[in-house]
Design an enzyme around this catalytic site. Structure first.
Site, PDB file in Angstrom:
ATOM      1  N   HIS A 162       2.205   7.566   1.832  1.00 31.41           N
ATOM      2  CA  HIS A 162       2.075   7.379   3.257  1.00 31.41           C
ATOM      3  C   HIS A 162       0.511   7.126   3.516  1.00 31.41           C
ATOM      4  CE1 HIS A 162       2.001   8.352   7.599  1.00 31.41           C
ATOM      5  NE2 HIS A 162       3.280   8.456   7.644  1.00 31.41           N
TER       6      HIS A 162
ATOM      7  N   ASP B 237       2.209  16.291  -0.981  1.00 33.92           N
ATOM      8  CA  ASP B 237       2.779  15.871   0.392  1.00 33.92           C
ATOM      9  C   ASP B 237       4.215  16.000   0.644  1.00 33.92           C
ATOM     10  OD1 ASP B 237       3.779  14.659   2.550  1.00 33.92           O
ATOM     11  OD2 ASP B 237       2.655  12.885   2.480  1.00 33.92           O
TER      12      ASP B 237
ATOM     13  N   GLN C 139       8.454  14.610   3.552  1.00 33.07           N
ATOM     14  CA  GLN C 139       9.751  13.844   3.565  1.00 33.07           C
ATOM     15  C   GLN C 139      10.566  14.886   2.607  1.00 33.07           C
ATOM     16  OE1 GLN C 139      10.941  11.430   4.991  1.00 33.07           O
ATOM     17  NE2 GLN C 139       9.021  11.073   6.248  1.00 33.07           N
TER      18      GLN C 139
ATOM     19  N   CYS D 226       4.281   3.176   7.609  1.00 30.94           N
ATOM     20  CA  CYS D 226       3.079   3.478   7.606  1.00 30.94           C
ATOM     21  C   CYS D 226       2.924   3.687   5.900  1.00 30.94           C
ATOM     22  CB  CYS D 226       3.040   4.911   8.047  1.00 30.94           C
ATOM     23  SG  CYS D 226       2.658   4.983   9.815  1.00 30.94           S
TER      24      CYS D 226
END
Length: 404
Positions: free
Chosen positions: A121, A198, A201, A362
């Site tokens: 992202h 990250d 999600q 994104c």
């Protein structure tokens, strides 16, 4: 097995109509819907204990502080952090990544290397580009293949003693790929590098165990796990958080201030300057309680069924191509129909009450890799149904006829 109809009754927005049609909400990768218990908890905070935290001796301040720190403890338990002060409240995933990137500005020197993946992202690309511009470090990219999987042999080659931090998503927001992060974490540590995951999600679909993973940092947002917007979590190992300088200066993050010198508070307050999103922090704990009550095993089973059924039904449409066919995937289907712009499909099916995401999500480098302008993305949550997928497929067929 989930009683999906019972679950759906917890979410008031799912019973409403959009453009005169029953809402089919397949944009869960962007944000999840909120159960009534979360909505009520937000109202309860403002009605009953609204006060600033950590600063007042009066009763409301103490109640709010207790509720905020109880929530921190819930998040610590949820991700299995060793200490509560390793769990920092942020405004979301982007804030957490920027906090770490800013801290590494004091560590990196020209020629040092940062590894990111080709499927990140923008929030996990741009802060590291900015850091490279500031420090003279070099950004290296872990490539992916046409199935939307990172190429681990290339990752192994990129790692060196110049690598200072690796930053990679747990699950791709644009493709649904579940990355082999345990392998990547172990390899980064063998090279002497830190690693940030990250998890924006990932957390809607699974419970990350940060001690088992042994990652140095893990970030995610509350609004993707049935919680409020404007709040998230940065997990960092105690040693790393002590090593990094504060990201922002202000109230709460200080120990002592004079005009000659300021000393900083202990963790976690060192990184939590100013009045936080108190309601958001408290209610994020409520959302995590709700998700755990539903049960992540149940969530994964329901979403796997939706992924398999949705993939089968969509591939019945002539000219439809799915992007992201990794062996390990979560409930995201990113696709296009030959000769039709994704935006046009999304606009037409919106008139039929169906919410999907169109564009580059994104994640523009992914679209550049596949040489496409964007995709239509249907992202499913545990409160979605097989019947809703059928409604979407029929709507896409209608849109295709209209646009052909």
């Amino acid at each position: 097995m989930l009683d999906v109809n019972k679950i759906r009754a917890d979410f008031p927005i799912l019973s409403q109509k959009v453009n005169g049609k029953a809402l089919v909400y397949f944009d869960n990768g962007a944000t999840s819907q909120k159960p009534q218990v979360v909505i009520d908890a937000i109202s309860k905070y403002y009605q009953e204990i609204n006060a600033n935290i950590h600063r007042g001796v009066h009763t409301l301040s103490q109640l709010a502080t207790d509720a905020y720190e109880i929530s921190r403890g819930k998040l610590q338990n949820h991700i299995n952090a060793k200490f509560p002060h390793e769990v920092l409240f942020t405004s979301g995933t982007t804030h957490g990544i920027n906090l770490v990137a800013n801290g590494f500005a004091s560590i990196l020197k020209p020629g040092d290397e940062i590894l990111v993946s080709a499927m990140e992202h923008h929030s996990n690309i741009v802060p590291w580009q900015m850091l490279c511009e500031k420090t003279g470090a070099i950004l290296r990219v872990i490539p992916m293949n046409l199935d939307g999987e990172l190429i681990m042999s290339e990752y192994d080659k990129l790692l060196s003693d110049k690598t200072k931090i690796v930053t990679v998503n747990h699950i791709s927001n644009a493709l649904g790929t579940v990355n082999p992060i345990k392998y990547m974490i172990d390899k980064a540590h063998e090279a002497g590098a830190a690693i940030l995951i990250d998890g924006a999600q990932a957390v809607p679909h699974l419970k990350p165990d940060v001690q088992e993973l042994n990652c140095d940092f893990y970030v995610f947002s509350g609004h993707k796990i049935c919680g409020p917007t404007g709040v998230g979590i940065l997990y960092g190992k105690e040693a790393w958080l002590n090593k990094l300088p504060p990201y922002q200066g202000g109230g709460e993050m200080i120990k002592e201030v004079t005009f000659e010198k300021t000393t900083y508070a202990e963790l976690p307050h060192k990184f939590e300057a100013g009045t936080p999103n108190i309601a958001g922090g408290i209610v994020l704990g409520t959302a995590v309680d709700y998700m755990n009550e539903v049960g992540f095993d149940n969530i994964q089973q329901q979403e796997l069924e939706l992924l398999e059924y949705g993939t089968k039904r969509l591939l019945e449409i002539e000219g439809l191509k799915i992007f992201g066919t990794a062996a390990a995937k979560t409930s995201v289907i990113s696709f296009n129909i030959e000769g039709i712009h994704p935006y046009d499909i999304g606009t037409i099916i919106d008139k039929l009450g169906i919410a999907v995401r169109t564009g580059h999500h994104c994640a523009q480098p992914i679209m550049d890799f596949f040489k496409i302008p964007g995709t239509i993305r249907a992202s499913f949550a545990f409160y979605n149904t097989i019947e809703e997928i059928d409604v979407m497929v029929e709507a896409i067929k209608k849109a295709k006829v209209m646009l052909s």
